[in-house]
Write a protein that holds these residues in place. Structure first.
Motif, PDB file in Angstrom:
ATOM      1  N   GLY A   1       0.928  -1.288  -0.127  1.00 19.31           N
ATOM      2  CA  GLY A   1      -0.004   0.028   0.029  1.00 19.31           C
ATOM      3  C   GLY A   1       0.877   1.122   0.129  1.00 19.31           C
ATOM      4  N   PHE A   2       1.787   1.236   0.665  1.00 18.49           N
ATOM      5  CA  PHE A   2       2.747   2.223   0.887  1.00 18.49           C
ATOM      6  C   PHE A   2       3.522   2.468  -0.488  1.00 18.49           C
ATOM      7  CE2 PHE A   2       7.140   4.142   1.758  1.00 18.49           C
ATOM      8  CZ  PHE A   2       6.564   5.434   2.091  1.00 18.49           C
ATOM      9  N   VAL A   3       4.072   1.380  -0.900  1.00 19.83           N
ATOM     10  CA  VAL A   3       4.794   1.492  -2.405  1.00 19.83           C
ATOM     11  C   VAL A   3       4.002   2.095  -3.627  1.00 19.83           C
ATOM     12  CG1 VAL A   3       5.847  -0.131  -4.184  1.00 19.83           C
ATOM     13  CG2 VAL A   3       6.182  -0.432  -1.866  1.00 19.83           C
TER      14      VAL A   3
ATOM     15  N   THR B   1       5.846  18.658   9.529  1.00 21.76           N
ATOM     16  CA  THR B   1       5.323  17.244   9.384  1.00 21.76           C
ATOM     17  C   THR B   1       4.475  17.066   8.295  1.00 21.76           C
ATOM     18  OG1 THR B   1       5.318  17.103  12.021  1.00 21.76           O
ATOM     19  CG2 THR B   1       4.151  15.426  10.574  1.00 21.76           C
ATOM     20  N   THR B   2       5.023  16.014   7.515  1.00 23.20           N
ATOM     21  CA  THR B   2       4.253  15.710   6.221  1.00 23.20           C
ATOM     22  C   THR B   2       3.495  14.472   6.258  1.00 23.20           C
ATOM     23  OG1 THR B   2       6.305  14.536   5.421  1.00 23.20           O
ATOM     24  CG2 THR B   2       6.264  16.906   4.828  1.00 23.20           C
ATOM     25  N   VAL B   3       2.818  14.354   5.176  1.00 29.87           N
ATOM     26  CA  VAL B   3       2.032  12.977   5.365  1.00 29.87           C
ATOM     27  C   VAL B   3       2.967  11.870   5.039  1.00 29.87           C
ATOM     28  CG1 VAL B   3       0.254  11.594   3.877  1.00 29.87           C
ATOM     29  CG2 VAL B   3      -0.011  14.143   3.904  1.00 29.87           C
ATOM     30  N   GLY B   4       3.959  11.960   4.407  1.00 28.83           N
ATOM     31  CA  GLY B   4       5.149  10.883   4.412  1.00 28.83           C
ATOM     32  C   GLY B   4       5.435  10.341   5.475  1.00 28.83           C
ATOM     33  N   MET B   5       5.785  11.502   6.459  1.00 27.40           N
ATOM     34  CA  MET B   5       6.505  11.103   7.725  1.00 27.40           C
ATOM     35  C   MET B   5       5.343  10.391   8.600  1.00 27.40           C
ATOM     36  SD  MET B   5       8.424  14.655   8.735  1.00 27.40           S
ATOM     37  CE  MET B   5       8.723  14.181  10.487  1.00 27.40           C
ATOM     38  N   LEU B   6       4.120  10.931   8.607  1.00 29.00           N
ATOM     39  CA  LEU B   6       3.059  10.072   9.197  1.00 29.00           C
ATOM     40  C   LEU B   6       2.857   8.862   8.582  1.00 29.00           C
ATOM     41  CD1 LEU B   6       0.774  10.509  11.415  1.00 29.00           C
ATOM     42  CD2 LEU B   6      -0.740  11.017   9.665  1.00 29.00           C
TER      43      LEU B   6
ATOM     44  N   ILE C   1       3.552   2.945   9.608  1.00 29.84           N
ATOM     45  CA  ILE C   1       4.103   1.638   9.167  1.00 29.84           C
ATOM     46  C   ILE C   1       4.922   1.173  10.296  1.00 29.84           C
ATOM     47  CG2 ILE C   1       5.777   0.416   7.580  1.00 29.84           C
ATOM     48  CD1 ILE C   1       4.384   2.539   5.468  1.00 29.84           C
ATOM     49  N   VAL C   2       6.034   1.888  10.986  1.00 28.95           N
ATOM     50  CA  VAL C   2       6.620   1.467  11.912  1.00 28.95           C
ATOM     51  C   VAL C   2       5.897   1.274  13.217  1.00 28.95           C
ATOM     52  CG1 VAL C   2       8.524   2.097  13.519  1.00 28.95           C
ATOM     53  CG2 VAL C   2       8.938   2.543  11.206  1.00 28.95           C
ATOM     54  N   VAL C   3       4.919   1.513  13.643  1.00 23.05           N
ATOM     55  CA  VAL C   3       4.350   1.310  14.751  1.00 23.05           C
ATOM     56  C   VAL C   3       3.366   0.024  14.447  1.00 23.05           C
ATOM     57  CG1 VAL C   3       2.252   1.970  16.017  1.00 23.05           C
ATOM     58  CG2 VAL C   3       4.111   3.675  15.611  1.00 23.05           C
ATOM     59  N   LEU C   4       2.811  -0.125  13.146  1.00 22.77           N
ATOM     60  CA  LEU C   4       2.244  -1.305  12.795  1.00 22.77           C
ATOM     61  C   LEU C   4       2.988  -2.525  12.861  1.00 22.77           C
ATOM     62  CD1 LEU C   4      -0.487  -0.171  10.081  1.00 22.77           C
ATOM     63  CD2 LEU C   4      -1.033  -0.927  12.500  1.00 22.77           C
TER      64      LEU C   4
ATOM     65  N   PRO D   1       3.024  10.403  -5.381  1.00 17.82           N
ATOM     66  CA  PRO D   1       4.025  10.839  -4.603  1.00 17.82           C
ATOM     67  C   PRO D   1       3.933  12.206  -4.100  1.00 17.82           C
ATOM     68  CG  PRO D   1       4.700  10.949  -6.991  1.00 17.82           C
ATOM     69  CD  PRO D   1       3.126  10.294  -6.968  1.00 17.82           C
ATOM     70  N   SER D   2       3.005  13.173  -4.730  1.00 22.77           N
ATOM     71  CA  SER D   2       2.870  14.433  -4.244  1.00 22.77           C
ATOM     72  C   SER D   2       2.066  14.543  -3.044  1.00 22.77           C
ATOM     73  CB  SER D   2       1.975  15.293  -5.298  1.00 22.77           C
ATOM     74  OG  SER D   2       0.752  14.771  -5.472  1.00 22.77           O
ATOM     75  N   THR D   3       1.382  13.369  -2.632  1.00 23.71           N
ATOM     76  CA  THR D   3       0.292  13.323  -1.403  1.00 23.71           C
ATOM     77  C   THR D   3       1.325  13.347  -0.298  1.00 23.71           C
ATOM     78  OG1 THR D   3      -1.168  12.108  -2.444  1.00 23.71           O
ATOM     79  CG2 THR D   3      -1.012  11.846  -0.120  1.00 23.71           C
ATOM     80  N   LEU D   4       2.540  12.465  -0.329  1.00 17.64           N
ATOM     81  CA  LEU D   4       3.462  12.410   0.812  1.00 17.64           C
ATOM     82  C   LEU D   4       4.234  13.586   0.909  1.00 17.64           C
ATOM     83  CD1 LEU D   4       4.935   8.985  -0.271  1.00 17.64           C
ATOM     84  CD2 LEU D   4       3.203   9.303   1.353  1.00 17.64           C
ATOM     85  N   GLY D   5       4.401  14.348   0.234  1.00 13.94           N
ATOM     86  CA  GLY D   5       5.011  15.777   0.686  1.00 13.94           C
ATOM     87  C   GLY D   5       4.423  16.707   1.245  1.00 13.94           C
ATOM     88  N   GLN D   6       2.916  16.542   1.266  1.00  7.29           N
ATOM     89  CA  GLN D   6       2.037  17.582   1.629  1.00  7.29           C
ATOM     90  C   GLN D   6       2.033  17.981   3.140  1.00  7.29           C
ATOM     91  OE1 GLN D   6      -1.910  16.389   0.616  1.00  7.29           O
ATOM     92  NE2 GLN D   6      -1.757  17.058  -1.439  1.00  7.29           N
ATOM     93  N   SER D   7       2.072  18.986   3.576  1.00  7.02           N
ATOM     94  CA  SER D   7       2.260  19.443   5.106  1.00  7.02           C
ATOM     95  C   SER D   7       1.046  19.179   5.720  1.00  7.02           C
ATOM     96  CB  SER D   7       2.763  20.775   5.184  1.00  7.02           C
ATOM     97  OG  SER D   7       2.638  21.179   6.537  1.00  7.02           O
ATOM     98  N   LEU D   8       1.065  18.834   7.021  1.00  6.84           N
ATOM     99  CA  LEU D   8      -0.235  18.333   7.818  1.00  6.84           C
ATOM    100  C   LEU D   8      -0.197  19.823   8.658  1.00  6.84           C
ATOM    101  CD1 LEU D   8       0.498  14.722   9.044  1.00  6.84           C
ATOM    102  CD2 LEU D   8      -1.107  15.596   7.227  1.00  6.84           C
ATOM    103  N   SER D   9      -1.335  20.335   8.465  1.00 11.49           N
ATOM    104  CA  SER D   9      -1.584  21.736   9.178  1.00 11.49           C
ATOM    105  C   SER D   9      -0.656  22.703   9.164  1.00 11.49           C
ATOM    106  CB  SER D   9      -1.998  21.502  10.491  1.00 11.49           C
ATOM    107  OG  SER D   9      -0.875  20.857  11.234  1.00 11.49           O
ATOM    108  N   GLY D  10      -0.080  22.836   7.864  1.00 10.85           N
ATOM    109  CA  GLY D  10       0.826  24.147   7.792  1.00 10.85           C
ATOM    110  C   GLY D  10       2.429  23.785   8.344  1.00 10.85           C
ATOM    111  N   GLY D  11       2.732  22.784   9.076  1.00 20.39           N
ATOM    112  CA  GLY D  11       3.798  22.388   9.836  1.00 20.39           C
ATOM    113  C   GLY D  11       4.720  21.924   9.154  1.00 20.39           C
TER     114      GLY D  11
END
Length: 102
Positions: free
Chosen positions: A39-41, A60-65, A70-73, A48-58
């Motif tokens: 799913g991540f791949v 942190t990006t969608v990709g980081m989240l 994935i690591v937590v799961l 790919p542009s989705t992953l670079g979007q900022s969350l709430s203007g900070g």
């Protein structure tokens, strides 16, 4: 141990149950992890542009989240595996060893 002893162990109901439970656990957890990774791949490949979007203007990006999720799961699934192995598979294995040692 003779081939007859090994054959008796293979036919033992607890051995059959142990093998089935281990296979079910391994396949189900492997399938879950493959779905998460693929799913991540696919997200990277087709959006790919989705992953670079900022969350709430900070920062942190969608990709980081997504990476953190994935690591937590992966840790959660590993913890579930250890829990099931310790509480289901290991006792069944010990029971089988005791019965076959007689």
């Amino acid at each position: 141990m003779s081939p007859q002893d090994i054959e008796l162990i293979h036919q033992h109901p607890n051995f059959i149950q142990l093998v089935r439970r281990k296979q079910k656990l391994y396949w189900s957890l492997s399938l879950i992890m493959l779905v998460i990774y693929f799913g991540f791949v696919l997200l990277v490949a087709f959006s790919p542009s989705t992953l670079g979007q900022s969350l709430s203007g900070g920062v942190t990006t969608v990709g980081m989240l997504v990476g953190v999720v994935i690591v937590v799961l992966a840790f959660a699934l590993t913890g579930f595996y250890v829990y099931r192995a310790n509480n289901v598979i290991d006792p069944l294995n010990e029971k089988l060893k005791q019965e076959c040692a007689r």
